[in-house]
Write an enzyme that holds these catalytic residues in place. Structure first.
Site, PDB file in Angstrom:
ATOM      1  N   ASP A 205       0.491  -0.937  -0.075  1.00  0.00           N
ATOM      2  CA  ASP A 205       0.157   0.266   0.131  1.00  0.00           C
ATOM      3  C   ASP A 205       1.627   1.614  -0.117  1.00  0.00           C
ATOM      4  O   ASP A 205       1.026   2.280  -0.517  1.00  0.00           O
ATOM      5  CB  ASP A 205      -1.113   0.289   1.143  1.00  0.00           C
ATOM      6  CG  ASP A 205      -0.644  -0.055   2.931  1.00  0.00           C
ATOM      7  OD1 ASP A 205       1.092  -0.655   2.268  1.00  0.00           O
ATOM      8  OD2 ASP A 205      -1.098   0.348   3.931  1.00  0.00           O
TER       9      ASP A 205
ATOM     10  N   ASP B 141       7.044   3.813   3.209  1.00  0.00           N
ATOM     11  CA  ASP B 141       6.925   5.251   4.376  1.00  0.00           C
ATOM     12  C   ASP B 141       9.471   4.946   4.789  1.00  0.00           C
ATOM     13  O   ASP B 141      10.155   5.307   3.972  1.00  0.00           O
ATOM     14  CB  ASP B 141       6.906   5.001   5.478  1.00  0.00           C
ATOM     15  CG  ASP B 141       6.409   6.413   6.569  1.00  0.00           C
ATOM     16  OD1 ASP B 141       7.545   7.500   5.844  1.00  0.00           O
ATOM     17  OD2 ASP B 141       6.281   6.380   7.277  1.00  0.00           O
TER      18      ASP B 141
HETATM   19  P1  5GP Z   1       7.648   1.462   7.174  1.00  0.00           P
HETATM   20  O1  5GP Z   1       7.935   0.306   7.569  1.00  0.00           O
HETATM   21  O2  5GP Z   1       8.080   2.115   5.577  1.00  0.00           O
HETATM   22  O3  5GP Z   1       7.284   3.066   7.542  1.00  0.00           O
HETATM   23  O4  5GP Z   1       6.173   1.203   6.483  1.00  0.00           O
HETATM   24  C1  5GP Z   1       5.179   0.530   5.674  1.00  0.00           C
HETATM   25  C2  5GP Z   1       3.745   0.339   6.206  1.00  0.00           C
HETATM   26  O5  5GP Z   1       3.429   1.673   7.280  1.00  0.00           O
HETATM   27  C3  5GP Z   1       2.503   0.350   5.922  1.00  0.00           C
HETATM   28  O6  5GP Z   1       2.926  -0.824   5.030  1.00  0.00           O
HETATM   29  C4  5GP Z   1       0.751   1.112   6.274  1.00  0.00           C
HETATM   30  O7  5GP Z   1       0.755  -0.521   6.656  1.00  0.00           O
HETATM   31  C5  5GP Z   1       1.909   1.880   7.315  1.00  0.00           C
HETATM   32  N1  5GP Z   1       2.007   3.309   6.974  1.00  0.00           N
HETATM   33  C6  5GP Z   1       3.574   4.142   6.861  1.00  0.00           C
HETATM   34  N2  5GP Z   1       2.702   5.026   6.367  1.00  0.00           N
HETATM   35  C7  5GP Z   1       1.609   5.512   6.699  1.00  0.00           C
HETATM   36  C8  5GP Z   1       0.187   5.810   6.253  1.00  0.00           C
HETATM   37  O8  5GP Z   1       0.459   7.285   5.586  1.00  0.00           O
HETATM   38  N3  5GP Z   1      -1.282   5.475   6.801  1.00  0.00           N
HETATM   39  C9  5GP Z   1      -1.415   4.636   7.169  1.00  0.00           C
HETATM   40  N4  5GP Z   1      -2.691   4.045   7.197  1.00  0.00           N
HETATM   41  N5  5GP Z   1      -0.179   3.935   7.122  1.00  0.00           N
HETATM   42  C10 5GP Z   1       0.822   3.835   6.837  1.00  0.00           C
END
Ligand code: 5GP
Length: 172
Positions: free
Chosen positions: A97, A100
């Site tokens: 999805d 980040d």
């Molecule tokens: P990362 O590990 O890259 O920091 O985060 C990835 C995961 O964090 C995504 O698969 C999602 O589940 C969640 N996530 C990151 N940013 C957002 C956001 O803006 N909104 C939501 N709902 N989930 C996010």
């Protein structure tokens, strides 16, 4: 009251999915494609992207979580549901999805490699590229998004808003 500001409309989302699916269908025309959906957030994207891809594909689901109930990553990803597909010697495309910090994706890539995938690439609906903390390669990204917490089209805040048809910036 939380405020929701639309960032991407249903039409914006559909248009990019059609383009990206065409590229993926071309790139994987001679492959053993397995689409692995990162649960829960990618379930809506998976359904739309999967149906727009025109080459045969197996489909699996993998539950990974790093957020808990907040809008900030815990910095540690955990498997919440084991992958339900044998990906040995498959060309895996992770369907995400949102990327980040990249921590969750890095974890998923390592997990799939350890399961014997022949290749592992990534397709994400949303890419918050400026927030990357670890280096991960995103092969297909539908939309680049600046900072801000997004919900809708599969994305949640404390399990709410996943069923909204478009993508919104959530202001708490
Ligand atoms: P990362 O590990 O890259 O920091 O985060 C990835 C995961 O964090 C995504 O698969 C999602 O589940 C969640 N996530 C990151 N940013 C957002 C956001 O803006 N909104 C939501 N709902 N989930 C996010």
């Amino acid at each position: 009251m939380p405020e929701l500001i639309e960032v991407l409309s249903k039409e914006d989302i559909a248009r990019r999915i059609a383009d990206v699916a065409e590229t993926i269908s071309h790139d994987y025309r001679d492959s053993n494609l397995a689409l692995v959906c990162a649960l829960k957030g990618a379930f809506v994207f998976m359904a739309d992207l999967g149906r727009a891809i025109t080459v045969p594909a197996q489909i699996g689901f993998l539950g990974v979580s790093s957020y808990g109930k907040s809008t900030e990553s815990s910095g540690k990803a955990v498997v919440t549901k084991e992958l339900d597909l044998d990906v040995t010697d498959m060309d895996v495309l992770v369907v995400e999805d949102i990327v980040d910090t990249g921590l969750t994706l890095g974890f998923i890539m390592d997990y799939l490699t350890s399961k014997g995938a022949r290749s592992v690439k990534v397709c994400t609906l949303l890419d918050k590229k400026e927030r990357r903390a670890v280096e991960v390669q995103v092969d297909y990204a539908c939309h680049m998004i600046p900072d801000g917490f997004l919900v809708g089209y599969g994305l949640d805040y404390a399990e709410k808003y996943r069923n909204l048809p478009a993508i919104y910036h959530l202001k708490l």
